[in-house]
Design an enzyme around this catalytic site. Structure first.
Site, short mmCIF file in Angstrom:
data_model
loop_
_atom_site.label_atom_id
_atom_site.label_comp_id
_atom_site.label_asym_id
_atom_site.label_seq_id
_atom_site.Cartn_x
_atom_site.Cartn_y
_atom_site.Cartn_z
N THR A 1 -6.68 -29.12 -20.57
CA THR A 1 -6.20 -28.01 -19.74
C THR A 1 -7.37 -27.31 -19.06
O THR A 1 -7.30 -26.96 -17.89
CB THR A 1 -5.41 -27.00 -20.63
OG1 THR A 1 -4.33 -27.72 -21.24
CG2 THR A 1 -4.86 -25.85 -19.83
N ARG B 1 -11.49 -26.24 -29.66
CA ARG B 1 -10.51 -25.21 -30.02
C ARG B 1 -10.72 -24.76 -31.46
O ARG B 1 -10.64 -23.57 -31.77
CB ARG B 1 -9.09 -25.73 -29.84
CG ARG B 1 -8.04 -24.68 -30.23
CD ARG B 1 -6.62 -25.15 -30.03
NE ARG B 1 -6.28 -25.29 -28.63
CZ ARG B 1 -5.62 -26.34 -28.13
NH1 ARG B 1 -5.25 -27.34 -28.91
NH2 ARG B 1 -5.34 -26.40 -26.86
N1 LIG Z 1 -16.23 -28.52 -22.93
C1 LIG Z 1 -15.89 -27.29 -23.31
N2 LIG Z 1 -16.80 -26.29 -23.24
C2 LIG Z 1 -16.46 -25.05 -23.68
N3 LIG Z 1 -15.25 -24.72 -24.17
C3 LIG Z 1 -14.32 -25.67 -24.24
C4 LIG Z 1 -14.58 -26.99 -23.81
N4 LIG Z 1 -13.47 -27.73 -23.99
C5 LIG Z 1 -12.56 -26.90 -24.52
N5 LIG Z 1 -13.06 -25.66 -24.68
C6 LIG Z 1 -12.37 -24.52 -25.29
O1 LIG Z 1 -11.41 -25.03 -26.21
C7 LIG Z 1 -10.12 -24.51 -25.96
C8 LIG Z 1 -9.12 -25.64 -26.01
O2 LIG Z 1 -9.26 -26.46 -24.87
P1 LIG Z 1 -7.99 -26.94 -24.01
O3 LIG Z 1 -6.90 -25.93 -24.08
O4 LIG Z 1 -8.48 -27.28 -22.66
O5 LIG Z 1 -7.59 -28.24 -24.83
P2 LIG Z 1 -6.48 -29.35 -24.51
O6 LIG Z 1 -7.19 -30.66 -24.49
O7 LIG Z 1 -5.73 -28.96 -23.29
O8 LIG Z 1 -5.53 -29.27 -25.79
P3 LIG Z 1 -3.96 -29.64 -25.95
O9 LIG Z 1 -3.86 -31.13 -25.98
O10 LIG Z 1 -3.60 -29.04 -27.27
O11 LIG Z 1 -3.25 -28.99 -24.80
C9 LIG Z 1 -10.19 -23.82 -24.60
O12 LIG Z 1 -9.58 -22.55 -24.66
C10 LIG Z 1 -11.66 -23.65 -24.29
O13 LIG Z 1 -12.04 -22.33 -24.53
MG LIG Z 2 -3.76 -28.30 -23.06
#
Ligand SMILES: Nc1ncnc2c1ncn2[C@@H]1O[C@H](COP(=O)(O)OP(=O)(O)OP(=O)(O)O)[C@@H](O)[C@H]1O
Ligand SMILES: [Mg+2]
Length: 338
Positions: free
Chosen positions: A69, A221
């Site tokens: 996301t 996360r």
């Molecule tokens: N590369 C990164 N650098 C810094 N913070 C990150 C990074 N990747 C993720 N985060 C942090 O981790 C949290 C979770 O990431 P995100 O919501 O994008 O995961 P996702 O892959 O979409 O998970 P899901 O499959 O559960 O939807 C975000 O709120 C962000 O603050």
């Molecule tokens: Mg997500």
């Protein structure tokens, strides 16, 4: 649930949401780790910007919490275009998707979370929209109904999935760029913890950041969530700066495993060893014993356990490794010694 409980629950959610939003990097430069993905994304975005055309469609896959996301937000931010968000389960009828598609503006990013859960008919509508920028709108009902083709402005679909294997290949091949996120290295998570601690004003030493990183299951996360719990510890203990020992004590309270495994990971290893004699066992049997869906086990628990060598997948089923057994053993020793 009484009305005011509902209210306080949503207020809590909103507060959590807010601090999570503060931690989400908004630019590709502040996105930590995943260097290959960043490089590919950088080239892809620079090319689209130079051409002054909407970026091609992007598929992001990988386990939960790794930044799918976040990357979708970054694309819209870097391209300076609006972001529309929906998800596979939110699209109940193809009409829902048709109305989103027909209201998109030129260049807009349409983020479809859990894209593997789109209903089949909506999926087919999406292929056409992604390739030909056209949607067929049904007018009227019954035998007199006709479909009218409506042309759409060029837009960018970003699909996210924890189950890339479940995407039918006609849909998968319509994405010009497919990026697979992997678990983060401890050094990268350490940097992430440092950045988040600064944003949240939590005083913490370098060693402590590393200790937290090692217990975060390779997942941003989780790292952010554990950092907040260490923040609670600092507040309550009036600590000047959280050190490695503070992290250990705080996370022990929350029963965070020293290898970062979560409850489901440990339950899975324990069921494998104790109920199925170490395996091999099929996914369905394992899921039944754990009371979890096969999908959760396959997309959330297994990838990490396999990658870290706690278990393997063979043609006959799942098998625990010596490392997995040792891990269960060390847990038991902890139990007996306390
Ligand atoms: N590369 C990164 N650098 C810094 N913070 C990150 C990074 N990747 C993720 N985060 C942090 O981790 C949290 C979770 O990431 P995100 O919501 O994008 O995961 P996702 O892959 O979409 O998970 P899901 O499959 O559960 O939807 C975000 O709120 C962000 O603050
Ligand atoms: Mg997500």
């Amino acid at each position: 649930m009484p009305e005011d409980d509902k209210l306080s629950f949503s207020a809590k959610d909103a507060a959590l949401e807010l601090s999570d939003e503060k931690l989400r990097p908004r630019t590709l430069d502040s996105f930590i780790g995943q260097s290959e993905i960043k490089e590919q994304m950088r080239l892809f975005l620079d090319a689209a910007k130079k051409r002054k055309k909407p970026a091609d469609h992007v598929l992001l896959s990988g386990p939960p919490g790794l930044g799918k996301t976040t990357l979708a937000f970054i694309v819209s931010e870097e391209m300076q275009v609006p972001l529309r968000i929906t998800s596979g389960p939110a699209v109940q009828h193809p009409g829902d998707l048709a109305s989103i598609l027909s209201s998109l503006e030129e260049g807009e990013v349409l983020f479809i979370d859990e894209i593997h859960r789109l209903p089949k008919v909506a999926e087919e509508m999406l292929y056409i929209a992604m390739e030909d920028f056209r949607v067929d709108v049904m007018v009227g009902k019954g035998p007199g109904a006709t479909s009218i083709p409506l042309s759409l402005p060029h837009f960018t679909v970003i699909g996210a999935t924890t189950r890339e294997g479940m995407l039918p290949s006609p849909l998968r091949t319509r994405f010009g760029l497919s990026l697979r996120l992997d678990y983060y290295r401890p050094e990268d998570l350490k940097e992430l913890v440092r950045r988040s601690a600064e944003i949240l004003s939590i005083p913490i030493t370098d060693d402590a950041c590393m200790e937290l990183a090692l217990r975060s299951r390779g997942t941003p996360r989780i790292a952010n969530r554990l950092l907040k719990r260490v923040g609670d510890w600092v507040t309550v203990e009036n600590a000047k700066k959280a050190g490695k020992e503070d992290v250990k004590k705080a996370l022990d309270i929350y029963q965070v495993d020293p290898s970062g495994l979560d409850r489901l990971d440990v339950a899975l290893l324990s069921a494998l060893e104790n109920q199925f004699g170490g395996g091999p066992v099929g996914l369905k049997n394992l899921a039944a014993v754990l009371g979890e869906s096969s999908e959760t086990i396959e997309s959330v628990s297994e990838p990490y356990l396999i990658r870290e060598g706690f278990m393997v997948r063979t043609r006959k089923g799942r098998v625990i490794t010596q490392k997995g057994r040792d891990h269960l053993g060390s847990d038991r020793r902890d139990l007996f010694s306390s």
